[in-house]
Design a protein around this motif. Structure first.
Motif, PDB file in Angstrom:
ATOM      1  N   SER A 174      -7.014  -5.719   2.904  1.00 26.56           N
ATOM      2  CA  SER A 174      -6.284  -4.751   2.087  1.00 26.56           C
ATOM      3  C   SER A 174      -5.471  -3.806   2.962  1.00 26.56           C
ATOM      4  CB  SER A 174      -7.271  -3.968   1.215  1.00 26.56           C
ATOM      5  OG  SER A 174      -6.588  -3.025   0.439  1.00 26.56           O
ATOM      6  N   LEU A 175      -6.113  -3.357   4.061  1.00 24.68           N
ATOM      7  CA  LEU A 175      -5.398  -2.480   4.996  1.00 24.68           C
ATOM      8  C   LEU A 175      -4.195  -3.194   5.610  1.00 24.68           C
ATOM      9  CD1 LEU A 175      -8.411  -0.815   6.836  1.00 24.68           C
ATOM     10  CD2 LEU A 175      -6.771   0.337   5.375  1.00 24.68           C
ATOM     11  N   SER A 178      -1.415  -3.525   3.024  1.00 26.12           N
ATOM     12  CA  SER A 178      -0.751  -2.238   2.794  1.00 26.12           C
ATOM     13  C   SER A 178       0.078  -1.850   4.005  1.00 26.12           C
ATOM     14  CB  SER A 178      -1.792  -1.158   2.485  1.00 26.12           C
ATOM     15  OG  SER A 178      -2.478  -1.449   1.306  1.00 26.12           O
ATOM     16  N   GLU A 322      -2.423  -1.780  -4.556  1.00 23.32           N
ATOM     17  CA  GLU A 322      -1.858  -0.885  -3.547  1.00 23.32           C
ATOM     18  C   GLU A 322      -0.580  -1.464  -2.965  1.00 23.32           C
ATOM     19  OE1 GLU A 322      -1.513   2.306  -0.805  1.00 23.32           O
ATOM     20  OE2 GLU A 322      -2.643   2.066  -2.653  1.00 23.32           O
ATOM     21  N   SER A 364       1.424   6.396  -3.098  1.00 27.93           N
ATOM     22  CA  SER A 364       0.236   5.703  -2.614  1.00 27.93           C
ATOM     23  C   SER A 364      -1.027   6.324  -3.206  1.00 27.93           C
ATOM     24  CB  SER A 364       0.174   5.760  -1.083  1.00 27.93           C
ATOM     25  OG  SER A 364      -1.035   5.215  -0.623  1.00 27.93           O
ATOM     26  N   ASN A 366      -3.809   6.113  -1.742  1.00 31.40           N
ATOM     27  CA  ASN A 366      -4.620   6.526  -0.600  1.00 31.40           C
ATOM     28  C   ASN A 366      -3.909   7.625   0.179  1.00 31.40           C
ATOM     29  OD1 ASN A 366      -6.874   4.540  -0.746  1.00 31.40           O
ATOM     30  ND2 ASN A 366      -5.167   3.104  -0.584  1.00 31.40           N
ATOM     31  N   SER A 445     -14.818   7.236   4.500  1.00 41.88           N
ATOM     32  CA  SER A 445     -13.420   6.828   4.540  1.00 41.88           C
ATOM     33  C   SER A 445     -13.183   5.838   5.668  1.00 41.88           C
ATOM     34  CB  SER A 445     -12.483   8.028   4.714  1.00 41.88           C
ATOM     35  OG  SER A 445     -12.647   8.602   5.994  1.00 41.88           O
ATOM     36  N   LYS A 466      -5.809   6.928   4.979  1.00 36.65           N
ATOM     37  CA  LYS A 466      -7.239   7.116   4.739  1.00 36.65           C
ATOM     38  C   LYS A 466      -7.608   6.482   3.401  1.00 36.65           C
ATOM     39  CE  LYS A 466      -9.244  11.043   5.734  1.00 36.65           C
ATOM     40  NZ  LYS A 466     -10.083  10.661   6.877  1.00 36.65           N
ATOM     41  N   TYR A 467      -8.639   5.633   3.448  1.00 35.62           N
ATOM     42  CA  TYR A 467      -9.103   4.926   2.257  1.00 35.62           C
ATOM     43  C   TYR A 467     -10.510   5.395   1.930  1.00 35.62           C
ATOM     44  CZ  TYR A 467      -5.191   1.833   3.339  1.00 35.62           C
ATOM     45  OH  TYR A 467      -3.953   1.335   3.607  1.00 35.62           O
ATOM     46  N   ASP A 468     -10.703   5.850   0.697  1.00 33.32           N
ATOM     47  CA  ASP A 468     -12.037   6.293   0.252  1.00 33.32           C
ATOM     48  C   ASP A 468     -12.876   5.049  -0.066  1.00 33.32           C
ATOM     49  OD1 ASP A 468     -14.288   7.284  -1.016  1.00 33.32           O
ATOM     50  OD2 ASP A 468     -13.197   8.844  -2.093  1.00 33.32           O
TER      51      ASP A 468
END
Length: 918
Positions: A174-175, A178, A322, A364, A366, A445, A466-468
């Motif tokens: 996912s990162l 994105s 995302e 976004s 995030n 995170s 930063k992703y929660d």
């Protein structure tokens, strides 16, 4: 002077003593060292045993999978217990099938794994990431570190450690996606600013999208007819695919479902897995060219559609929410730039580039943070709105400050060490850390950091996403809870039960104390499931579980063993409530009335108890002995508790022996059939007979069915035994008919397992064809409770049996839980009055009234009636008076062997006693 010869003995004795003394001292010293060495050896052995036990417990608790094997033997020498949690197969499966680990490898990764296996033996050690497929079809990503060591000439020991990195991989994916979209957005801004004409802009956008990591991109503009699309620009690999859709673009755009949907809905449309989306007409061509997912982004400005941007990816499930949001912002900015170029307004083009960045970042979900590259504080220069939603800090709170404010006092984290290294080395990287919101609440995170370089290549800023992942962490905790707790009741499951029992045993052992283990079973729980269904049974189990928890002491454990079985761990503690009182409270609270679906239940329970240490010193033995005591509790009437005794174990062993012998009884032809005649009260002659099985045990003699049928039901042996009874009863009846004896009907009882078989009617038809017996001479007996378990299905099965031409009877009528409304729907021929009612005919008027009512009910439904267990003239007289059709019981005849019944038939003794017709 003494002569010399007189001195010589004295001299020799003295010399012997002087020489013997060192030898004596030496032997004593050797004996001392031997004893010391022996004591040391025993101490080392005890230490090794303790260490091995601790090592086994440690290995069972870790989540990584540990393997040891040898080459060239290729056998599995050791695999840790964690393999079952990761692979879904127990460790024993891998020992039985050493290739099972490779069979679990994802088909797309098998060649890579084989290549790795060949190279790692040369390198000595290496790391690999690959996928496996579990038995439930779930795909998991694993990381393996493999070490190869030469143990002996020609023998290599291969040790590997495997970790489940699926969650990390999915988050990384996912990162990555994105970040890919963010990179495309960043570079598109430069293309938009540099573009001098429309073609350069669209071509530059396609090239930038491909350079960011996508496989192909192309743009098409809507033609004047408002339907067809003209392909204008393309970049990326496998452009030959375009030839397969070029004609539909012009002539039949509606065939291109994603494009048509995007233009119609004015929203982005994705196809995330071409292999599964079989409705897409062009998916096979896309798969041949290596595409597995795509997104169609409409280019819209001021409610007007100008065209479409199509982006293709090589991987499945690309374009999550995302990534899609970022690419949608990119498409909007492209459209702004396109309109700007059409208007030749350079100012609007620059605004489009700015809008692109601002829209993408602010949209976004995030948190996006831009910081200075100046150590040591790396002050914040920008945060998007998502940062405030995630942390509670506004832009005014954080700009100019260090992000260390989010760490609170929790600064000794491995993730923070990783971040410091990333910033110091001015490189890309990521880490997982604990952060604290403005209100002090903790959240987890995942931070992805990338340096931003200027035209000279110097790093001037860092951008962080930063992703929660708090929910992911909670999900992992929930998985851990599910692995140790029963899903229905929330109680400890078998795994946690054994862990707690081991701890309780260790604690009791250290204090020389006792520990009670209770094996609890709900009495007649099957009645709830059979009468109200399994959902009602589940509700009952949940309510009883809560009641038990309320009366247990602190430190006690109740676990669900399975079904309606529970295990209690009750330590004996001085000054506390005794385990016996706790068990009584458990029985009392279970016995309190329960209301489920409007029905009131009075449930009781039976408990078997084993006590540590006298009844066992390990969890398995204690649970086994408590289970044996429970079996004895049920035999003594239920609704009480019994303590384990060695005699019970002997009885359980006898039962186990009986089960073993039962499995061999069919092969050894130890079963025999006896036949009890059924007498017509109208003619006084034998009308039929019921086939009753007996077991001629070679050592125990004749065993009646009440001793082994229940065991056969539990073990599943009732199915082959029932088939044997059915076949042999038909063969015997046919033999009697061929011998010229009476054409009688033989009745055979069916078990619940036989009745539940899908091919029951076909199996009976095959037996009839095999034996040659006409179907009207076979009667199938079924019990009420068997039919009422699933009445609708039962009716369908009975109709199939009636189509064969069989006679059907309802056995033990009145003892089950049937509804009379269903009785009219059952395609049966006969009701059999249970002998418990017949026995009460002379004892009280209620029994006689019930029998009369059953006879009247049956005749009103045009059914025949057979009374079982007729033993006295008074019973016979009453039955005849009330119009009963047939009787069966010792008054006329006990069950006879086939030879005895044949003699009776040949001698013409088929008539009943004269008193039957008198």
């Amino acid at each position: 002077m003494i002569p010399m010869e007189n001195w010589l003995p004295l001299i020799y004795a003295a010399a012997g003593m002087l020489l013997g003394l060192p030898v004596f001292l030496l032997m004593s010293r050797l004996k001392y060292f031997h004893k010391a060495s022996e004591a040391r050896r025993r101490e080392v052995e005890l230490s090794l045993h303790s260490t091995e036990k601790q090592l086994a417990e440690i290995l069972a608790s870790i989540n990584e999978v540990l393997w040891t094997s040898y080459f060239p033997s290729r056998g599995i020498d050791y695999v840790s217990p964690a393999v079952e949690r990761v692979y879904g197969h127990p460790p024993g499966a891998f020992y039985d099938n050493p290739r099972l680990w490779f069979e679990c490898v994802h088909p797309k990764d098998k060649e890579r794994v084989l290549a790795f296996a060949r190279t790692v033996r040369k390198k000595g050690q290496a790391v690999i990431h690959y996928r496996i497929v579990r038995p439930d079809s779930a795909v998991r990503w694993l990381r393996y570190a493999v070490h190869v060591v030469q143990d002996a000439p020609g023998l290599e020991r291969i040790s590997s450690v495997g970790s489940d990195v699926t969650e990390e991989y999915l988050l990384q994916e996912s990162l990555r996606r994105s970040h890919r979209a963010l990179r495309a957005i960043h570079d598109c801004g430069r293309k938009i600013a540099q573009a001098d004409d429309e073609n350069a802009l669209l071509q530059g956008i396609c090239e930038v999208v491909v350079a960011a990591g996508y496989m192909m991109a192309w743009t098409g503009l809507l033609q004047d007819d408002g339907e067809s699309i003209a392909l204008t620009n393309i970049a990326g690999k496998n452009q030959g695919y375009i030839e397969s859709i070029r004609k539909p673009l012009i002539d039949e755009p509606q065939r291109l479902s994603t494009i048509e949907s995007a233009l119609r809905t004015r929203r982005p449309v994705t196809a995330r897995n071409f292999a599964r989306e079989v409705h897409l007409p062009w998916r096979l061509a896309a798969l041949r060219h290596g595409f597995h997912s795509k997104v169609a982004l409409p280019l819209i400005q001021d409610e007007r559609i100008f065209g479409i941007l199509n982006v293709y990816a090589a991987e499945e499930t690309a374009f999550d929410e995302e990534e899609l949001g970022l690419l949608e912002g990119l498409a909007q900015s492209v459209m702004v730039a396109l309109q700007s170029l059409r208007n030749r307004d350079q100012r609007k083009s620059a605004e489009a580039a700015l809008y692109l960045r601002q829209r993408a970042i602010e949209a976004s979900a995030n948190a996006i943070v831009i910081t200075s590259a100046d150590p040591p504080d790396y002050p914040v220069e920008y945060v998007n709105p998502a940062f405030q939603r995630m942390t509670g800090y506004t832009a005014q709170d954080i700009i100019g400050q260090s992000l260390r404010i989010l760490h609170g006092e929790d600064r000794e984290q491995a993730g923070l060490t990783q971040i410091r290294a990333i910033l110091s080395e001015r490189r890309e990287g990521h880490a997982t850390i604990r952060n604290y919101r403005k209100d002090g609440t903790l959240f987890w995170s995942k931070v992805h950091i990338a340096p931003v370089k200027d035209d000279t290549g110097a790093v001037g800023h860092f951008v962080a996403a930063k992703y929660d992942i708090t929910e992911t962490k909670h999900y992992q905790d929930e998985l851990e809870s599910q692995a140790n707790h029963d899903a229905l009741t929330g109680l400890a499951n078998r795994k946690l039960l054994r862990e707690r029992l081991r701890r309780a045993i260790a604690s009791s052992s250290s204090h020389d104390g006792q520990l009670w283990v209770g094996f609890l079973d709900l009495d007649h729980f099957k009645f709830v499931n059979d009468s109200l269904g399994h959902s009602a049974g589940d509700l009952l189990l949940q309510q009883i579980s809560k009641r038990m928890q309320h009366v247990l002491r602190d430190g006690d454990t109740v676990a669900r063993q399975g079904g309606d079985e529970f295990v209690l761990i009750l330590p004996v503690r001085p000054g506390d409530i005794s385990p016996a009182n706790v068990l009584q409270m458990v029985m009392d609270v279970i016995a309190q009335p329960l209301k489920i679906d409007g029905h009131s239940f009075h449930t009781t329970c039976s408990i078997g108890i084993a006590i540590y240490p006298q009844d066992g010193e390990d969890p398995e033995t204690l649970i086994k002995h408590a289970d044996i005591a429970l079996y004895h509790t049920k035999e003594t009437g239920r609704n009480n508790f019994q303590f384990f005794t060695p005699a019970m174990n002997e009885k359980a062993l006898e039962r186990l022996r009986l089960e073993t012998d039962l499995r061999r009884a069919i092969e050894r032809d130890e079963f025999v059939l006896h036949y009890q005649p059924q007498i017509s009260l109208k003619t006084g002659r034998i009308h039929g007979m019921e086939a009753l099985i007996r077991w001629q045990h070679p050592e125990l003699g004749m065993i009646f069915p009440d001793r082994f049928i229940g065991l056969a039901e539990e073990t599943g042996l009732i199915v082959p035994i029932g088939s044997w009874v059915l076949r042999n009863a038909c063969l015997q009846n046919k033999a009697w008919q061929d011998a010229g004896l009476a054409n009688l009907r033989v009745a055979v009882n069916l078990s619940a397992r036989q009745f539940g078989a899908k091919d029951l009617a076909q199996a009976i038809a095959e037996i009839l064809q095999e034996t040659g017996l006409a179907p009207q001479y076979l009667e199938i007996e079924l019990t009420e409770s068997l039919l009422m378990a699933d009445i609708k299905r039962a009716i369908d099965i009975l109709r199939d049996l009636k189509r064969l031409g069989l006679e059907l009877s309802l056995d033990d009528f009145g003892t089950g839980y049937s509804s009379l409304s269903y009785l009219t729907r059952l395609p049966i021929d006969t009701l059999k009055i249970d002998q418990s009612f017949v026995r009460e005919i002379s004892a009280n008027s209620n029994g006689a009234a019930i029998v009369a009512a059953i006879i009247g009910l049956a005749h009103s439904l045009r059914l025949q009636v057979i009374a079982e267990g007729v033993e006295t003239p008074a019973q016979l007289s009453y039955l005849r008076q009330k119009g009963c059709d047939q009787i069966q019981g010792y008054y006329f005849s006990k069950p006879l062997t086939a030879g005895e019944l044949e003699q009776t038939l040949r001698a013409g003794k088929g008539h009943a006693k004269g008193s039957i017709l008198s």
